[in-house]
Design an enzyme around this catalytic site. Sequence first.
Site, short mmCIF file in Angstrom:
data_model
loop_
_atom_site.label_atom_id
_atom_site.label_comp_id
_atom_site.label_asym_id
_atom_site.label_seq_id
_atom_site.Cartn_x
_atom_site.Cartn_y
_atom_site.Cartn_z
N LYS A 17 0.85 -1.21 0.00
CA LYS A 17 0.00 0.00 0.00
C LYS A 17 0.87 1.24 0.00
O LYS A 17 2.06 1.20 0.37
CB LYS A 17 -0.95 0.02 1.21
CG LYS A 17 -0.28 -0.05 2.60
CD LYS A 17 0.18 1.26 3.20
CE LYS A 17 0.67 1.12 4.63
NZ LYS A 17 1.52 2.22 5.11
N PRO A 107 9.53 -4.37 0.17
CA PRO A 107 10.60 -4.08 1.13
C PRO A 107 10.05 -3.93 2.55
O PRO A 107 8.92 -3.49 2.74
CB PRO A 107 11.16 -2.74 0.64
CG PRO A 107 10.70 -2.58 -0.75
CD PRO A 107 9.43 -3.36 -0.89
N GLY A 111 7.17 1.30 5.23
CA GLY A 111 5.89 2.01 5.23
C GLY A 111 4.99 1.57 4.09
O GLY A 111 4.03 2.25 3.74
N LEU A 112 5.31 0.40 3.51
CA LEU A 112 4.53 -0.11 2.38
C LEU A 112 3.55 -1.21 2.82
O LEU A 112 2.84 -1.78 1.98
CB LEU A 112 5.46 -0.66 1.29
CG LEU A 112 6.39 0.39 0.66
CD1 LEU A 112 7.39 -0.28 -0.29
CD2 LEU A 112 5.58 1.44 -0.10
N GLY A 113 3.51 -1.51 4.11
CA GLY A 113 2.49 -2.43 4.65
C GLY A 113 2.74 -3.89 4.35
O GLY A 113 1.80 -4.70 4.48
N GLY A 114 3.95 -4.27 3.99
CA GLY A 114 4.21 -5.66 3.58
C GLY A 114 3.86 -6.67 4.67
O GLY A 114 3.14 -7.64 4.41
N GLY A 115 4.35 -6.44 5.87
CA GLY A 115 4.09 -7.39 6.97
C GLY A 115 2.60 -7.49 7.27
O GLY A 115 2.07 -8.58 7.52
N SER A 116 1.90 -6.35 7.20
CA SER A 116 0.46 -6.34 7.46
C SER A 116 -0.29 -7.08 6.36
O SER A 116 -1.25 -7.82 6.61
CB SER A 116 -0.06 -4.90 7.53
OG SER A 116 0.60 -4.20 8.57
N ASP A 149 -2.56 -1.96 10.57
CA ASP A 149 -2.77 -1.79 9.11
C ASP A 149 -3.37 -3.02 8.45
O ASP A 149 -3.60 -3.03 7.24
CB ASP A 149 -1.42 -1.52 8.41
CG ASP A 149 -0.96 -0.09 8.59
OD1 ASP A 149 -1.73 0.73 9.11
OD2 ASP A 149 0.19 0.18 8.20
O1 C5P Z 1 0.15 -1.63 14.97
P1 C5P Z 1 1.54 -1.73 14.49
O2 C5P Z 1 2.23 -2.97 14.99
O3 C5P Z 1 1.69 -1.52 13.04
O4 C5P Z 1 2.30 -0.51 15.17
C1 C5P Z 1 3.68 -0.46 15.38
C2 C5P Z 1 3.99 0.66 16.38
O5 C5P Z 1 3.71 1.94 15.78
C3 C5P Z 1 3.12 0.63 17.63
O6 C5P Z 1 3.70 -0.18 18.62
C4 C5P Z 1 3.10 2.10 18.04
O7 C5P Z 1 4.28 2.43 18.71
C5 C5P Z 1 3.12 2.83 16.71
N1 C5P Z 1 1.75 3.20 16.26
C6 C5P Z 1 1.10 4.28 16.85
N2 C5P Z 1 -0.15 4.63 16.43
C7 C5P Z 1 -0.76 3.94 15.43
C8 C5P Z 1 -0.11 2.86 14.80
C9 C5P Z 1 1.16 2.52 15.24
O8 C5P Z 1 1.64 4.91 17.76
N3 C5P Z 1 -1.98 4.31 15.04
#
Ligand code: C5P
Length: 298
Positions: A17, A107, A111-116, A149
């Site tokens: 994404k 990659p 910030g491209l959402g690959g893991g999600s 994500d």
């Molecule tokens: O949810 P995800 O694992 O992608 O988030 C990784 C880290 O990014 C979270 O542990 C948090 O520190 C930060 N985050 C945040 N607010 C969000 C999404 C992520 O602070 N809405």
Amino acid sequence: MRFRMTGPSLVIDTPAKLNLHLEVLGRRPDGFHDLETVMVSIGLYDTLVLTPADEQIELQCRAGRVGQNAGLPPLGHGNLVLQAAELLRERTGWRQGVSMSLTKRIPMEAGLGGGSSDAAAALVGLNRLWALGLKPRELHAAAARLGSDINFFLDSLPMAVCRGRGEEVEAQPLQGPLWFVVVKPPAGLSTASVFLELKLGAGTRRSSADVVAAAASGDPAKCGASVFNALEAPAIRLSDAVRVALGQLRSERLTGVALSGSGTACYGLCRNRNQAQRAASRLRAAGDQEVFVVQTAI
Ligand code: C5P
């Protein structure tokens, strides 16, 4: 996501994404941040192959691109695909196992959402492979448990506005395709570190309405003029490579340039495929970053 059966295996191509808009509305008591973000799916895919197994849950990962800069995800419990499989078994009492093979092309720490996207593919794919019969609402609850994500990817939407932590997804119409050139510097950034570096001001918040309307009209110039990401400033403070990549993209005179998610990937929105390809060849010659030409795709 795209699905096909190969013998006993379910093969899923799952997309990356880009964020056309990302505003941070405030910090929450649970440590996360409330967001308003606009995401589009793009035609850059990881492939997850699910094969029924006796009882064990196994995962193998391999790089799907030549000269891939970024490494591969961890294979231990921290892996979101393994967590997704374990969570589904925990919620349903299912005992059968699965052998999973993940080919990474998206990659990491970009910030491209690959893991999600991989985790969403595991949730949707295992619900099918194991015939668990979980409803969309139940898959969304599982996705929100695993990350912020993942919900966006579950329903294979071309575009959505996401709110809350990111897990509240509202589908939006997209008149496509939109063409992008994406630059991923060799170094990555962890999402948590970028949110920690963010300084929340008291200023007015940018709304996603302009970019949503522009994408619905399919006008790349209008769309490019309204891309925005509040995480750009903290990402630049943490990574000079982000500043350089944004500068290189801006000198290409594309319709708009922004960081995707928490970086380090940056993109330029282009008038058409030709413009994206011409910019990509110059950007490839300009350094050791990875450069992709992609269009919106599910
Ligand atoms: O949810 P995800 O694992 O992608 O988030 C990784 C880290 O990014 C979270 O542990 C948090 O520190 C930060 N985050 C945040 N607010 C969000 C999404 C992520 O602070 N809405």
